[in-house]
Design a protein around this motif. Structure first.
Motif, short mmCIF file in Angstrom:
data_model
loop_
_atom_site.label_atom_id
_atom_site.label_comp_id
_atom_site.label_asym_id
_atom_site.label_seq_id
_atom_site.Cartn_x
_atom_site.Cartn_y
_atom_site.Cartn_z
N LEU A 18 -4.33 20.97 5.28
CA LEU A 18 -3.44 20.88 6.06
C LEU A 18 -3.20 19.43 6.23
O LEU A 18 -2.09 18.83 6.04
N ILE A 19 -3.95 18.69 6.62
CA ILE A 19 -3.90 17.06 6.39
C ILE A 19 -3.45 16.75 4.95
O ILE A 19 -2.80 15.73 4.41
N GLU A 20 -4.19 17.16 3.40
CA GLU A 20 -4.22 16.99 1.96
C GLU A 20 -2.45 17.32 2.10
O GLU A 20 -2.33 16.69 1.41
N ILE A 21 -2.28 18.76 2.21
CA ILE A 21 -0.77 19.42 1.94
C ILE A 21 -0.05 18.02 2.83
O ILE A 21 1.28 17.27 1.95
N SER A 22 -0.37 17.36 3.38
CA SER A 22 0.94 16.36 4.96
C SER A 22 1.24 15.84 3.63
O SER A 22 2.30 15.25 3.34
N GLY A 23 0.03 14.68 2.84
CA GLY A 23 -0.18 13.37 1.83
C GLY A 23 1.24 14.22 1.24
O GLY A 23 1.56 13.18 0.07
N GLU A 24 1.48 15.00 0.47
CA GLU A 24 2.05 16.00 -0.25
C GLU A 24 2.78 14.90 -0.60
O GLU A 24 3.74 15.21 -1.49
N ARG A 25 4.21 15.62 0.48
CA ARG A 25 5.29 14.65 0.89
C ARG A 25 5.66 13.33 0.61
O ARG A 25 6.54 13.25 0.32
N MET A 26 5.02 12.96 1.22
CA MET A 26 4.94 11.03 0.39
C MET A 26 5.06 11.78 -1.16
O MET A 26 6.01 10.16 -1.40
N PHE A 27 4.53 12.03 -1.91
CA PHE A 27 4.87 12.49 -3.82
C PHE A 27 5.64 12.66 -3.76
O PHE A 27 6.66 12.58 -4.71
N ILE A 76 -8.87 10.62 -0.99
CA ILE A 76 -8.81 10.83 -0.02
C ILE A 76 -7.75 10.90 0.92
O ILE A 76 -6.76 11.15 0.44
N SER A 77 -7.62 11.52 1.89
CA SER A 77 -5.61 12.31 2.47
C SER A 77 -6.29 11.52 3.92
O SER A 77 -6.65 11.67 4.56
N VAL A 78 -5.01 11.49 4.74
CA VAL A 78 -4.71 10.77 6.01
C VAL A 78 -3.58 11.29 6.38
O VAL A 78 -2.63 11.59 5.09
N ARG A 79 -3.78 12.01 7.58
CA ARG A 79 -2.37 12.78 7.70
C ARG A 79 -1.29 12.16 7.90
O ARG A 79 -1.12 10.64 8.04
N ASP A 80 0.22 12.56 7.08
CA ASP A 80 1.34 11.97 6.58
C ASP A 80 2.05 10.92 7.54
O ASP A 80 2.35 9.75 7.40
N ASP A 81 1.68 11.38 9.32
CA ASP A 81 2.43 10.54 10.62
C ASP A 81 1.50 9.38 10.57
O ASP A 81 1.89 8.52 11.63
N LEU A 82 0.54 9.04 10.35
CA LEU A 82 -0.67 8.39 10.46
C LEU A 82 -0.99 7.10 9.07
O LEU A 82 -2.44 5.99 9.70
N THR A 83 -0.41 7.60 7.77
CA THR A 83 -0.42 6.66 7.52
C THR A 83 0.10 5.03 7.64
O THR A 83 0.79 4.88 8.00
N GLY A 84 -0.81 3.94 6.77
CA GLY A 84 -0.06 2.56 7.01
C GLY A 84 -1.02 2.60 8.23
O GLY A 84 -0.38 0.70 8.43
N LYS A 85 -2.15 2.82 8.88
CA LYS A 85 -2.90 2.48 10.11
C LYS A 85 -4.32 2.08 10.10
O LYS A 85 -5.11 2.09 10.86
#
Length: 168
Positions: A18-27, A76-85
């Motif tokens: 689910l963390i990896e999939i959340s990052g796909e939204r940015m792409f 490497i994946s970070v939950r999309d609501d926590l990127t940039g931290k």
């Protein structure tokens, strides 16, 4: 909030896709839509790969395996609501440290060359593009698998490398 970076426990694994999939939204926001199929972490969690996580429960992870005598960062994946931290940077630092402690000469990876949180991000963390004449058979195999999977049709890809400072 401080997210401890550690080796994943079996109980952590079900939440990582689910963390990896959340990052796909940015792409998707920049026009890169990945083909359907299992996530990288799902494909690699049953093998010899090491999975490092940030947080408890995890909010990010890195998947590393040995390829061509060095560490290979498969994801490497970070939950999309926590990127940039700084969570991804902490995970990358842990990957580099663990690879060096294991005697690996460096860490390689395949990434999108021009996506800001891919190639340029890794370059800012000491990675450089690895010329094709220096690719080993394992990296070449990963490259060819990406071509076959259609990833290269989504944007220019690059093989990158950073030394760990250790020569085994």
């Amino acid at each position: 909030m401080d997210y401890e970076v550690r080796v994943a426990r079996p109980a952590d694994l079900p939440g990582l896709p689910l963390i990896e999939i959340s990052g796909e939204r940015m792409f998707a926001e920049i026009g890169i839509v990945f083909p359907p199929g299992p996530t990288v972490v799902e494909l690699m969690s049953d093998g010899d790969a090491e999975i490092i996580v940030a947080g408890d429960p995890p909010v990010g992870f890195a998947v590393v395996e040995e390829v061509d005598g060095a560490a290979y960062l498969a994801q490497i994946s970070v939950r999309d609501d926590l990127t940039g931290k700084g969570i991804g940077a902490r995970l990358l630092d842990a990957v580099m440290t663990r690879a060096g402690e294991a005697g690996a000469p460096g860490v390689s990876l395949l990434t999108f060359r021009n996506v800001p949180w891919n190639g340029p991000w890794y370059a800012a963390h000491g990675f450089e593009e690895l010329p094709e004449e220096r690719w080993g058979p394992g990296i070449r195999s990963h490259w060819e698998a990406e071509v076959k999977a259609g990833l290269h049709e989504l944007g220019p890809r690059a093989v990158m490398w950073a030394p760990t400072g250790r020569t085994s």
